[in-house]
Design a protein around this motif. Structure first.
Motif, PDB file in Angstrom:
ATOM      1  N   SER A 256     -12.382  13.810  32.074  1.00 17.09           N
ATOM      2  CA  SER A 256     -12.642  15.236  32.208  1.00 17.09           C
ATOM      3  C   SER A 256     -13.762  15.664  31.269  1.00 17.09           C
ATOM      4  N   GLY A 257     -13.833  15.068  30.089  1.00 14.05           N
ATOM      5  CA  GLY A 257     -14.944  15.358  29.189  1.00 14.05           C
ATOM      6  C   GLY A 257     -16.271  14.899  29.760  1.00 14.05           C
ATOM      7  N   ALA A 258     -16.263  13.747  30.443  1.00 15.53           N
ATOM      8  CA  ALA A 258     -17.488  13.268  31.081  1.00 15.53           C
ATOM      9  C   ALA A 258     -17.966  14.244  32.146  1.00 15.53           C
ATOM     10  N   ALA A 259     -17.024  14.825  32.893  1.00 15.11           N
ATOM     11  CA  ALA A 259     -17.410  15.819  33.900  1.00 15.11           C
ATOM     12  C   ALA A 259     -18.013  17.056  33.246  1.00 15.11           C
ATOM     13  N   GLU A 260     -17.510  17.439  32.075  1.00 10.49           N
ATOM     14  CA  GLU A 260     -18.088  18.572  31.365  1.00 10.49           C
ATOM     15  C   GLU A 260     -19.520  18.256  30.922  1.00 10.49           C
ATOM     16  N   VAL A 261     -19.770  17.001  30.540  1.00  6.36           N
ATOM     17  CA  VAL A 261     -21.123  16.598  30.145  1.00  6.36           C
ATOM     18  C   VAL A 261     -22.064  16.615  31.344  1.00  6.36           C
ATOM     19  N   LEU A 262     -21.581  16.144  32.492  1.00  2.68           N
ATOM     20  CA  LEU A 262     -22.414  16.103  33.691  1.00  2.68           C
ATOM     21  C   LEU A 262     -22.795  17.499  34.176  1.00  2.68           C
ATOM     22  N   ALA A 263     -21.888  18.433  34.044  1.00  2.00           N
ATOM     23  CA  ALA A 263     -22.122  19.804  34.519  1.00  2.00           C
ATOM     24  C   ALA A 263     -21.842  20.766  33.370  1.00  2.00           C
ATOM     25  N   PRO A 264     -22.760  20.859  32.404  1.00  2.00           N
ATOM     26  CA  PRO A 264     -22.512  21.661  31.212  1.00  2.00           C
ATOM     27  C   PRO A 264     -22.717  23.143  31.468  1.00  2.00           C
TER      28      PRO A 264
ATOM     29  N   ASP B 168     -16.181   6.689  37.475  1.00  2.00           N
ATOM     30  CA  ASP B 168     -14.974   5.884  37.613  1.00  2.00           C
ATOM     31  C   ASP B 168     -14.925   4.733  36.608  1.00  2.00           C
ATOM     32  N   SER B 169     -15.982   4.534  35.840  1.00  2.00           N
ATOM     33  CA  SER B 169     -15.960   3.531  34.784  1.00  2.00           C
ATOM     34  C   SER B 169     -15.684   4.133  33.414  1.00  2.00           C
ATOM     35  N   VAL B 170     -15.499   5.425  33.355  1.00  2.00           N
ATOM     36  CA  VAL B 170     -15.171   6.086  32.096  1.00  2.00           C
ATOM     37  C   VAL B 170     -13.681   5.881  31.808  1.00  2.00           C
ATOM     38  N   ILE B 171     -13.339   5.601  30.549  1.00  2.00           N
ATOM     39  CA  ILE B 171     -11.937   5.469  30.163  1.00  2.00           C
ATOM     40  C   ILE B 171     -11.205   6.760  30.507  1.00  2.00           C
TER      41      ILE B 171
ATOM     42  N   TYR C  29      -7.112   5.403  43.557  1.00  2.00           N
ATOM     43  CA  TYR C  29      -8.244   6.108  42.958  1.00  2.00           C
ATOM     44  C   TYR C  29      -7.998   7.597  42.719  1.00  2.00           C
ATOM     45  N   ALA C  30      -6.741   8.023  42.705  1.00  2.00           N
ATOM     46  CA  ALA C  30      -6.462   9.442  42.493  1.00  2.00           C
ATOM     47  C   ALA C  30      -6.826   9.893  41.084  1.00  2.00           C
ATOM     48  N   GLY C  31      -6.770   8.976  40.117  1.00  2.00           N
ATOM     49  CA  GLY C  31      -7.013   9.356  38.727  1.00  2.00           C
ATOM     50  C   GLY C  31      -8.391   9.942  38.506  1.00  2.00           C
ATOM     51  N   VAL C  32      -9.411   9.316  39.085  1.00  2.00           N
ATOM     52  CA  VAL C  32     -10.775   9.828  38.890  1.00  2.00           C
ATOM     53  C   VAL C  32     -10.940  11.187  39.566  1.00  2.00           C
ATOM     54  N   SER C  33     -10.249  11.396  40.667  1.00  2.00           N
ATOM     55  CA  SER C  33     -10.318  12.695  41.358  1.00  2.00           C
ATOM     56  C   SER C  33      -9.747  13.801  40.482  1.00  2.00           C
TER      57      SER C  33
ATOM     58  N   ASP D  57     -26.727  -2.214  34.948  1.00  2.00           N
ATOM     59  CA  ASP D  57     -25.353  -2.055  35.432  1.00  2.00           C
ATOM     60  C   ASP D  57     -25.066  -0.566  35.564  1.00  2.00           C
ATOM     61  N   LEU D  58     -25.071  -0.098  36.804  1.00  2.00           N
ATOM     62  CA  LEU D  58     -24.982   1.339  37.052  1.00  2.00           C
ATOM     63  C   LEU D  58     -23.623   1.930  36.682  1.00  2.00           C
ATOM     64  N   ARG D  59     -22.616   1.066  36.530  1.00  2.00           N
ATOM     65  CA  ARG D  59     -21.292   1.570  36.190  1.00  2.00           C
ATOM     66  C   ARG D  59     -21.072   1.734  34.690  1.00  2.00           C
ATOM     67  N   ASP D  60     -22.042   1.393  33.878  1.00  2.00           N
ATOM     68  CA  ASP D  60     -21.870   1.553  32.435  1.00  2.00           C
ATOM     69  C   ASP D  60     -22.128   3.003  32.039  1.00  2.00           C
ATOM     70  N   PRO D  61     -21.107   3.721  31.580  1.00  2.00           N
ATOM     71  CA  PRO D  61     -21.313   5.122  31.186  1.00  2.00           C
ATOM     72  C   PRO D  61     -22.006   5.206  29.833  1.00  2.00           C
ATOM     73  N   PRO D  62     -22.564   6.364  29.525  1.00  2.00           N
ATOM     74  CA  PRO D  62     -23.197   6.526  28.212  1.00  2.00           C
ATOM     75  C   PRO D  62     -22.144   6.515  27.105  1.00  2.00           C
ATOM     76  N   PRO D  63     -22.514   6.122  25.910  1.00  2.00           N
ATOM     77  CA  PRO D  63     -21.554   6.117  24.796  1.00  2.00           C
ATOM     78  C   PRO D  63     -21.289   7.521  24.283  1.00  2.00           C
ATOM     79  N   GLY D  64     -20.175   7.660  23.566  1.00  2.00           N
ATOM     80  CA  GLY D  64     -19.899   8.903  22.862  1.00  2.00           C
ATOM     81  C   GLY D  64     -19.406  10.046  23.712  1.00  2.00           C
ATOM     82  N   LEU D  65     -18.844   9.771  24.890  1.00  2.00           N
ATOM     83  CA  LEU D  65     -18.339  10.859  25.723  1.00  2.00           C
ATOM     84  C   LEU D  65     -17.113  11.495  25.059  1.00  2.00           C
ATOM     85  N   PRO D  66     -16.990  12.836  25.143  1.00  2.00           N
ATOM     86  CA  PRO D  66     -15.856  13.527  24.511  1.00  2.00           C
ATOM     87  C   PRO D  66     -14.650  13.584  25.440  1.00  2.00           C
ATOM     88  N   ILE D  67     -13.523  13.966  24.891  1.00  2.00           N
ATOM     89  CA  ILE D  67     -12.410  14.336  25.752  1.00  2.00           C
ATOM     90  C   ILE D  67     -12.686  15.727  26.304  1.00  2.00           C
ATOM     91  N   GLY D  68     -12.000  16.072  27.372  1.00  2.00           N
ATOM     92  CA  GLY D  68     -12.210  17.390  27.945  1.00  2.00           C
ATOM     93  C   GLY D  68     -11.724  18.491  27.017  1.00  2.00           C
TER      94      GLY D  68
END
Length: 338
Positions: free
Chosen positions: A199-207, A191-194, A228-232, A121-132
């Motif tokens: 924003s924390g997930a974006a920091e993980v993707l581009a550290p 877009d499947s991240v809570i 879909y503005a929220g994910v943007s 399931d490609l939409r399942d994000p990794p666990p333990g993502l931080p807040i931005g």
């Protein structure tokens, strides 16, 4: 997240490349991973790949049936279950970016276990993502943003990544959606991240990265989209881009599938995205505009690109027709006066 190639791209009855954008993206940017396509009807979109049955795919050494459609809401047609069962019985893994999870379908999960096949399931994000954190970090980052969904943000990011690498620059493509993950082999569907953790997930993707390193971050959604503005916004804050590239499909004057919501003027879209980005990246600027001119002939596309560049005073590309070189050069030159 690992999906084994070669792929058989499953298209169902998708009528066009907009609905089949996942399959189209893989076929366009990673054709070496694609063995063929499986359509349920002759009227379904043709990606130019060999048409294959499950049996033919197995004989050809296909490893994974990849669901290549991305309908609004990520729904799954019940008729697909017969195809999925046949794929598992033939020994193929299945990968999908649907909102309905393959692993949540008990009978399908049981069959996968019995056959030793994998459901991804490609939409399942990794666990333990931080807040931005909002804290500045080293390295260069550029984010593609759009006037709507499915206007070319992924293609633009891939074209910029390719152009930077051609110029000898150390660069990574940061996938934020299912198609990008299948093309690049890394990333996750943001877009499947809570919401609190986007924003924390974006920091993980581009550290944090080296002083000469570029992360080219695939955008999602649009600040002007009623759904879909929220994910943007989460990406704009977490990516902390030093530059954004605005993407737009030529001729699209309303948000797809949402009557009553017009696409914004390019000038308005640039201003709003910069306003949002500057919360965490105060000096963010627009490095250029990317136009999807697939609906125009070559002469009309060339004229529109030239007119838009003259009007906005920015480099303008089409990621397929022209590649990303003009904007890549602008990024490497720095902000300038724009």
């Amino acid at each position: 997240m690992k999906v084994l190639p070669p792929y058989l791209i499953f298209l169902g009855d998708a009528p066009d490349r907009l609905i089949a954008k996942t399959g189209a993206g893989i076929a366009d940017w990673a054709p070496e991973r694609c063995a063929g396509q499986l359509r349920l009807s002759a009227g379904a979109v043709d990606l130019g790949l060999p048409d294959m049955t499950i049996e033919a795919a197995r004989a050809a050494g296909v490893k994974t049936l990849v669901v290549g459609t991305a309908s609004p809401g990520g729904a799954m047609d019940d008729r697909w279950l017969d195809v999925f069962r046949a794929a598992l019985e033939a020994g193929l893994d299945i990968a999908a970016g649907l909102h309905i999870r393959l692993n949540a379908l008990g009978a399908l999960r049981a069959l996968a276990d019995a056959t030793g096949c994998k459901l991804t399931d490609l939409r399942d994000p990794p666990p333990g993502l931080p807040i931005g954190s909002g804290l500045p970090r080293p390295g260069h980052r550029v984010l593609t943003v759009g006037t709507d969904c499915a206007v070319g943000k992924k293609y633009t990011a891939l074209a910029l990544w390719r152009a930077l690498r051609e110029r000898g620059v150390e660069a990574d493509f940061c996938a934020t959606g299912q198609t990008g993950v299948l093309i690049s082999g890394r990333g996750f569907a943001i877009d499947s991240v809570i919401g609190d953790f986007m924003s924390g997930a974006a920091e993980v993707l581009a550290p944090a990265a080296g002083a000469d390193h570029w992360d080219v971050i695939e955008g999602q959604g649009s600040l002007f989209h009623p759904a879909y503005a929220g994910v943007s916004l989460g990406l704009l804050h977490g990516a902390q881009p030093e530059a954004v590239v605005l993407c737009h499909q030529a001729g699209r004057d309303k948000i797809a599938f949402f009557d009553g919501y017009p696409t914004p003027a390019l000038e308005t879209a640039i201003a709003r995205n910069l306003e949002a980005a500057r919360l965490t990246s105060p000096d963010c600027y627009c490095a250029g505009v990317s136009l999807n001119t697939a609906g125009l002939d070559a002469a009309a596309a060339e004229a529109l690109i030239a007119e838009t560049a003259a009007r906005l005073g920015l480099p303008v590309i089409d990621p397929v027709r022209t590649g990303g070189g003009a904007i890549a050069d602008r990024l490497l030159q720095g902000r300038g006066e724009a």
